[in-house]
Design a protein around this motif. Structure first.
Motif, PDB file in Angstrom:
ATOM      1  N   LEU A   1       0.844  -1.205   0.000  1.00  0.00           N
ATOM      2  CA  LEU A   1       0.000   0.000   0.000  1.00  0.00           C
ATOM      3  C   LEU A   1       0.872   1.245   0.000  1.00  0.00           C
ATOM      4  O   LEU A   1       1.882   1.292   0.701  1.00  0.00           O
ATOM      5  CB  LEU A   1      -0.901   0.008   1.249  1.00  0.00           C
ATOM      6  CG  LEU A   1      -1.730   1.271   1.524  1.00  0.00           C
ATOM      7  CD1 LEU A   1      -2.831   1.436   0.484  1.00  0.00           C
ATOM      8  CD2 LEU A   1      -2.342   1.236   2.933  1.00  0.00           C
ATOM      9  N   VAL A   2       0.485   2.241  -0.794  1.00  0.00           N
ATOM     10  CA  VAL A   2       1.122   3.557  -0.713  1.00  0.00           C
ATOM     11  C   VAL A   2       0.108   4.530  -0.115  1.00  0.00           C
ATOM     12  O   VAL A   2      -1.025   4.635  -0.584  1.00  0.00           O
ATOM     13  CB  VAL A   2       1.631   4.056  -2.083  1.00  0.00           C
ATOM     14  CG1 VAL A   2       0.519   4.116  -3.122  1.00  0.00           C
ATOM     15  CG2 VAL A   2       2.253   5.447  -1.939  1.00  0.00           C
ATOM     16  N   VAL A   3       0.509   5.196   0.954  1.00  0.00           N
ATOM     17  CA  VAL A   3      -0.297   6.240   1.581  1.00  0.00           C
ATOM     18  C   VAL A   3       0.379   7.564   1.242  1.00  0.00           C
ATOM     19  O   VAL A   3       1.497   7.824   1.704  1.00  0.00           O
ATOM     20  CB  VAL A   3      -0.374   6.056   3.111  1.00  0.00           C
ATOM     21  CG1 VAL A   3      -1.206   7.168   3.740  1.00  0.00           C
ATOM     22  CG2 VAL A   3      -0.960   4.696   3.458  1.00  0.00           C
ATOM     23  N   THR A   4      -0.263   8.392   0.425  1.00  0.00           N
ATOM     24  CA  THR A   4       0.403   9.590  -0.082  1.00  0.00           C
ATOM     25  C   THR A   4      -0.439  10.841   0.104  1.00  0.00           C
ATOM     26  O   THR A   4      -1.668  10.811  -0.080  1.00  0.00           O
ATOM     27  CB  THR A   4       0.759   9.431  -1.573  1.00  0.00           C
ATOM     28  OG1 THR A   4       1.367  10.637  -2.049  1.00  0.00           O
ATOM     29  CG2 THR A   4      -0.454   9.109  -2.428  1.00  0.00           C
ATOM     30  N   ASP A   5       0.231  11.909   0.481  1.00  0.00           N
ATOM     31  CA  ASP A   5      -0.418  13.218   0.521  1.00  0.00           C
ATOM     32  C   ASP A   5      -0.762  13.618  -0.899  1.00  0.00           C
ATOM     33  O   ASP A   5      -0.072  13.253  -1.859  1.00  0.00           O
ATOM     34  CB  ASP A   5       0.520  14.246   1.163  1.00  0.00           C
ATOM     35  CG  ASP A   5      -0.176  15.571   1.400  1.00  0.00           C
ATOM     36  OD1 ASP A   5      -1.399  15.568   1.595  1.00  0.00           O
ATOM     37  OD2 ASP A   5       0.503  16.609   1.381  1.00  0.00           O
ATOM     38  N   LEU A   6      -1.827  14.365  -1.063  1.00  0.00           N
ATOM     39  CA  LEU A   6      -2.282  14.724  -2.406  1.00  0.00           C
ATOM     40  C   LEU A   6      -1.482  15.889  -2.990  1.00  0.00           C
ATOM     41  O   LEU A   6      -1.080  15.870  -4.146  1.00  0.00           O
ATOM     42  CB  LEU A   6      -3.768  15.092  -2.351  1.00  0.00           C
ATOM     43  CG  LEU A   6      -4.430  15.432  -3.680  1.00  0.00           C
ATOM     44  CD1 LEU A   6      -4.440  14.227  -4.596  1.00  0.00           C
ATOM     45  CD2 LEU A   6      -5.850  15.933  -3.445  1.00  0.00           C
ATOM     46  N   LEU A   7      -1.232  16.909  -2.185  1.00  0.00           N
ATOM     47  CA  LEU A   7      -0.613  18.140  -2.670  1.00  0.00           C
ATOM     48  C   LEU A   7       0.811  18.230  -2.132  1.00  0.00           C
ATOM     49  O   LEU A   7       1.019  18.466  -0.947  1.00  0.00           O
ATOM     50  CB  LEU A   7      -1.429  19.352  -2.217  1.00  0.00           C
ATOM     51  CG  LEU A   7      -1.093  20.686  -2.885  1.00  0.00           C
ATOM     52  CD1 LEU A   7      -1.418  20.646  -4.369  1.00  0.00           C
ATOM     53  CD2 LEU A   7      -1.861  21.824  -2.227  1.00  0.00           C
TER      54      LEU A   7
ATOM     55  N   PRO B   1       5.188  19.342  -3.368  1.00  0.00           N
ATOM     56  CA  PRO B   1       6.043  19.952  -4.379  1.00  0.00           C
ATOM     57  C   PRO B   1       6.708  18.872  -5.236  1.00  0.00           C
ATOM     58  O   PRO B   1       6.799  17.715  -4.846  1.00  0.00           O
ATOM     59  CB  PRO B   1       7.080  20.720  -3.542  1.00  0.00           C
ATOM     60  CG  PRO B   1       7.110  19.996  -2.235  1.00  0.00           C
ATOM     61  CD  PRO B   1       5.712  19.493  -2.004  1.00  0.00           C
ATOM     62  N   THR B   2       7.180  19.263  -6.390  1.00  0.00           N
ATOM     63  CA  THR B   2       7.911  18.444  -7.378  1.00  0.00           C
ATOM     64  C   THR B   2       7.047  17.351  -8.001  1.00  0.00           C
ATOM     65  O   THR B   2       7.017  17.201  -9.216  1.00  0.00           O
ATOM     66  CB  THR B   2       9.189  17.791  -6.785  1.00  0.00           C
ATOM     67  OG1 THR B   2       8.840  16.822  -5.803  1.00  0.00           O
ATOM     68  CG2 THR B   2      10.096  18.854  -6.166  1.00  0.00           C
ATOM     69  N   LEU B   3       6.322  16.584  -7.188  1.00  0.00           N
ATOM     70  CA  LEU B   3       5.512  15.501  -7.728  1.00  0.00           C
ATOM     71  C   LEU B   3       4.281  15.343  -6.839  1.00  0.00           C
ATOM     72  O   LEU B   3       4.401  15.135  -5.637  1.00  0.00           O
ATOM     73  CB  LEU B   3       6.337  14.202  -7.745  1.00  0.00           C
ATOM     74  CG  LEU B   3       5.971  13.153  -8.802  1.00  0.00           C
ATOM     75  CD1 LEU B   3       6.198  13.712 -10.205  1.00  0.00           C
ATOM     76  CD2 LEU B   3       6.811  11.900  -8.618  1.00  0.00           C
ATOM     77  N   SER B   4       3.098  15.446  -7.421  1.00  0.00           N
ATOM     78  CA  SER B   4       1.874  15.366  -6.619  1.00  0.00           C
ATOM     79  C   SER B   4       1.586  13.930  -6.226  1.00  0.00           C
ATOM     80  O   SER B   4       2.127  12.971  -6.798  1.00  0.00           O
ATOM     81  CB  SER B   4       0.692  15.922  -7.417  1.00  0.00           C
ATOM     82  OG  SER B   4       0.348  15.040  -8.475  1.00  0.00           O
ATOM     83  N   GLY B   5       0.692  13.758  -5.253  1.00  0.00           N
ATOM     84  CA  GLY B   5       0.294  12.428  -4.834  1.00  0.00           C
ATOM     85  C   GLY B   5      -0.342  11.640  -5.963  1.00  0.00           C
ATOM     86  O   GLY B   5      -0.153  10.418  -6.077  1.00  0.00           O
ATOM     87  N   ARG B   6      -1.120  12.317  -6.803  1.00  0.00           N
ATOM     88  CA  ARG B   6      -1.747  11.646  -7.947  1.00  0.00           C
ATOM     89  C   ARG B   6      -0.683  11.108  -8.910  1.00  0.00           C
ATOM     90  O   ARG B   6      -0.785   9.973  -9.407  1.00  0.00           O
ATOM     91  CB  ARG B   6      -2.672  12.626  -8.676  1.00  0.00           C
ATOM     92  CG  ARG B   6      -3.397  12.010  -9.860  1.00  0.00           C
ATOM     93  CD  ARG B   6      -4.297  13.054 -10.507  1.00  0.00           C
ATOM     94  NE  ARG B   6      -5.368  13.422  -9.597  1.00  0.00           N
ATOM     95  CZ  ARG B   6      -6.465  12.689  -9.423  1.00  0.00           C
ATOM     96  NH1 ARG B   6      -6.606  11.557 -10.078  1.00  0.00           N
ATOM     97  NH2 ARG B   6      -7.397  13.079  -8.597  1.00  0.00           N
ATOM     98  N   GLU B   7       0.366  11.900  -9.173  1.00  0.00           N
ATOM     99  CA  GLU B   7       1.442  11.454 -10.077  1.00  0.00           C
ATOM    100  C   GLU B   7       2.226  10.298  -9.462  1.00  0.00           C
ATOM    101  O   GLU B   7       2.621   9.356 -10.160  1.00  0.00           O
ATOM    102  CB  GLU B   7       2.369  12.630 -10.381  1.00  0.00           C
ATOM    103  CG  GLU B   7       1.716  13.704 -11.228  1.00  0.00           C
ATOM    104  CD  GLU B   7       2.552  14.962 -11.342  1.00  0.00           C
ATOM    105  OE1 GLU B   7       2.672  15.488 -12.454  1.00  0.00           O
ATOM    106  OE2 GLU B   7       3.093  15.412 -10.302  1.00  0.00           O
ATOM    107  N   VAL B   8       2.443  10.361  -8.143  1.00  0.00           N
ATOM    108  CA  VAL B   8       3.124   9.260  -7.457  1.00  0.00           C
ATOM    109  C   VAL B   8       2.319   7.972  -7.628  1.00  0.00           C
ATOM    110  O   VAL B   8       2.865   6.904  -7.955  1.00  0.00           O
ATOM    111  CB  VAL B   8       3.306   9.576  -5.954  1.00  0.00           C
ATOM    112  CG1 VAL B   8       3.778   8.341  -5.194  1.00  0.00           C
ATOM    113  CG2 VAL B   8       4.294  10.715  -5.768  1.00  0.00           C
ATOM    114  N   ALA B   9       1.008   8.059  -7.415  1.00  0.00           N
ATOM    115  CA  ALA B   9       0.151   6.885  -7.519  1.00  0.00           C
ATOM    116  C   ALA B   9       0.162   6.315  -8.938  1.00  0.00           C
ATOM    117  O   ALA B   9       0.208   5.101  -9.131  1.00  0.00           O
ATOM    118  CB  ALA B   9      -1.277   7.238  -7.105  1.00  0.00           C
ATOM    119  N   GLU B  10       0.110   7.200  -9.944  1.00  0.00           N
ATOM    120  CA  GLU B  10       0.112   6.739 -11.334  1.00  0.00           C
ATOM    121  C   GLU B  10       1.391   5.989 -11.674  1.00  0.00           C
ATOM    122  O   GLU B  10       1.367   4.945 -12.330  1.00  0.00           O
ATOM    123  CB  GLU B  10      -0.077   7.933 -12.277  1.00  0.00           C
ATOM    124  CG  GLU B  10      -1.479   8.527 -12.235  1.00  0.00           C
ATOM    125  CD  GLU B  10      -1.591   9.808 -13.042  1.00  0.00           C
ATOM    126  OE1 GLU B  10      -0.542  10.299 -13.520  1.00  0.00           O
ATOM    127  OE2 GLU B  10      -2.723  10.328 -13.195  1.00  0.00           O
TER     128      GLU B  10
END
Length: 620
Positions: free
Chosen positions: A548-554, A556-565
């Motif tokens: 599981l990845v638990v990531t903040d949405l907003l 710097p450099t790379l958003s949570g959405r981009e990390v998830a993708e």
């Protein structure tokens, strides 16, 4: 340079204030240690602004001095005060101050108060000047009048009236039938539709409001028409100015209310935190009590932000197809203890009620908020009725409501037999922090929260009330033909533990540390990253399975959405939990509403995080 007059009876405070002003680059026009001297100095020196202590030692106080200054000079006044009773504050408001500065304050607070006071004074003066200019302008303008016979061709120009007087609809840009000709053709008075534009001979466009009536001869036959029109450019500007003024007033009330509530919350948190830090002799009972108070203040802060988000329609909802009847019965058990035994609680549900699509938790909050509001309106007891019904709304009913279209609705009504409301109160009830309750008995966010939830759910709310006759709120939600949702969710306990590997991506150090600690206490192996790029790097270098990845949405450099993708591409099967205090991500909002993404709203408790993680990992 800006000149400042100080009216302060404490000499040390006045001298300290004088030094601060000089450091900030202001010119101190003078010092006065009593109200009478302050009035004389203000009238004689005419400073740009006066800093006035409300409570002066002898003679007239600050409010009386301010009133006298206003009679002789147009000078903005900012009050200085450490504390004051409600009566004094009420008197202070009557003097039209341009700001308050609460002691103790720092240089930044001082400068901000002065600059805001000067700005408001300039805006106030500009509004007065604009009003004077507008009055003179309107006084010199008269309506335009065109009279024509039944052969509407201008003799002087040889042109048809439609060419001389060309009008179009503002939005569609389509030609509008000329009212003068329409009045002749119909034989009756004709009024132009709204948002009509007159195109002048030089090509300029002006919004107009006009009407035409037929002219009849002595025999009653139509011999022509008269057209009266008015350039409403100024009226439109004034309407927009009024709307902006109302917005500014609402924003000011919102900011003041938020500051008041958060200052109280932060006082509790910081004070008890310092007591825990400094007082080593605390008993375990006292220590637990202080921790409970800090925790409670934190939950109050979270609740306040959720209410504000609800009012602004920025919270993330999880809508599901449901019956209002089920929602009413589920929440009904909580209503009676809430309103007390002296109020009769009645539920009247329509048997074949249509389905709606809404967030059941938020709908429950709507019912509870309206029930509390009704309870407060019936201090001596009464009757509270929550009812549902199917409603078919046609165009004549909906034409007065821009957000209410023709169609099928399920209606939820909440009625009480309480004291009712005046028209003046009704006009403001959905505004944030507006309340008629005594200080300390209401935040003024209950009804604004209801309004925001209903609007965000695609519905409409209206209220009917009269003094002494009670109040009825009616909520209309569009009916849908889908079946009620039946999501299968794994049953988990808040204390459920796990051994999986979790990648935690959070750029805020304090949040990352506490989230890591919580997950580790629940048994998970945690890989922590301070931003999106580091999260991707950790994933690339880790040879084992990341569940599981638990990531903040907003971030710097790379958003949570981009990390998830990126991670779902390189690690098929990895699950994702977004978390954020930011709720204005449209794509994420759509994903959550369609159950295509899991989301955890900040702030969260350890139990909430642990339960959400376990729920996602246990999902088939």
């Amino acid at each position: 340079m800006t000149s400042v007059l100080i009216v302060e009876d404490e000499r040390m405070i006045a001298r300290s204030l004088e030094m601060r002003l000089k450091i900030l680059g202001y010119v101190v026009a003078g010092l006065a240690d009593n109200g009478e001297a302050g009035v004389n100095e203000a009238v004689a020196l005419r400073p740009d602004i006066v800093l006035m202590d409300i409570t002066l030692g002898s003679g007239m106080d600050g409010t009386e001095a301010a009133e006298r200054i206003r009679k002789h000079a147009d000078i903005p006044i900012v009050y200085l005060t450490a504390h004051s009773d409600p009566a004094t504050f009420d008197r202070a408001k009557q003097t039209g101050p341009f700001g308050y500065l609460l002691k103790p304050y720092d240089n930044k607070d001082l400068q901000t108060a002065i600059e805001i006071g000067l700005y408001r004074h300039r805006m106030d003066r500009q509004v007065r000047e604009n009003e004077q200019w507008l009055a003179a302008t309107l006084g010199s303008i008269s309506d335009g009048v065109i009279a024509t016979d039944d052969w509407p061709q201008a003799q002087a120009t040889g042109k048809d009236l439609r060419e001389v007087f060309k009008i179009i609809q503002e939005q569609s840009r389509e030609s509008v039938p000329n009212p003068a000709l329409e009045a002749i053709a119909r034989g009756e008075a004709v009024t132009l539709p709204r948002d009509t534009i007159l195109i002048a001979r030089d090509g300029t466009e002006r919004p107009i409001d006009d009407s035409a009536s037929p002219i009849r001869d002595v025999n009653g036959a139509i011999s022509g028409s008269v057209l009266v029109f008015r350039d409403i450019s100024e009226r439109r500007r004034l309407e927009e100015h009024l709307r902006q003024s109302q917005k500014i007033a609402a924003i000011g009330r919102l900011a003041s209310g938020i500051a008041h509530d958060f200052n109280n919350i932060m006082t509790v948190i910081t004070a008890y935190s310092e007591l825990l830090r400094s007082n080593v002799a605390l008993t375990p009972v006292d220590r637990d009590k202080y921790l409970d108070l800090i925790s409670g203040a934190g939950m109050r802060a979270a609740s306040l932000t959720q209410q504000i988000l609800a009012f602004s329609r920025q919270q993330i909802l999880v809508p599901t197809v449901l019956s209002l009847n089920a929602c009413v019965h589920d929440i009904g058990a909580m209503v009676q203890p809430l309103i007390g035994e002296n109020i009769a609680f009645v539920i009247e549900t329509y048997p074949d009620l249509g389905q709606v699509k809404a967030d059941p938790t938020q709908l429950g909050q709507v019912i509870l908020n309206l029930a509390v509001n009704a309870r407060d309106a019936m201090p001596d007891g009464g009757r509270l009725v929550v009812a549902t019904a199917n409603v078919e709304l046609d165009k004549p009913v909906t034409c007065g409501h821009a957000d209410l279209t023709k169609g099928r609705y399920a209606m939820l009504s909440v009625s009480d037999t309480g004291i009712g409301m005046t028209p003046e109160v009704l006009a403001h009830i959905f505004e944030p922090f507006f309340t008629t309750k005594p200080v300390g008995q209401g935040t003024g966010l209950g009804l604004s929260t209801v309004y925001g939830i209903v609007k965000q759910s695609g519905g409409h709310i209206e209220v009917e009330s009269a003094v002494g006759l009670g109040t009825t709120f009616r909520i209309y939600l569009p009916r849908v033909d889908e079946r009620p949702s039946s999501h299968v969710v794994a049953k988990t306990s808040p204390a459920s533990r796990g051994t999986e590997v979790v990648l935690l991506v959070e750029d805020e150090d304090a949040v990352r540390q506490v989230a890591k600690l919580i997950l580790e206490q629940y048994g998970y192996s945690v890989l922590a990253a301070s931003d999106g790029l580091q999260g991707i790097e950790i994933s690339q270098n880790y040879a084992g399975t990341i569940h599981l990845v638990v990531t903040d949405l907003l971030m710097p450099t790379l958003s949570g959405r981009e990390v998830a993708e990126k991670l779902t591409t390189t690690r098929p099967g990895i699950r994702v939990l977004f978390m954020s205090g930011y709720t204005d991500d449209i794509l994420l909002r759509q994903d959550v509403e369609s159950s295509a993404a899991d989301f955890l709203q900040k702030p969260f408790t350890p139990a909430t995080l642990g339960k959400k993680v376990r729920e996602i990992l246990d999902r088939p």
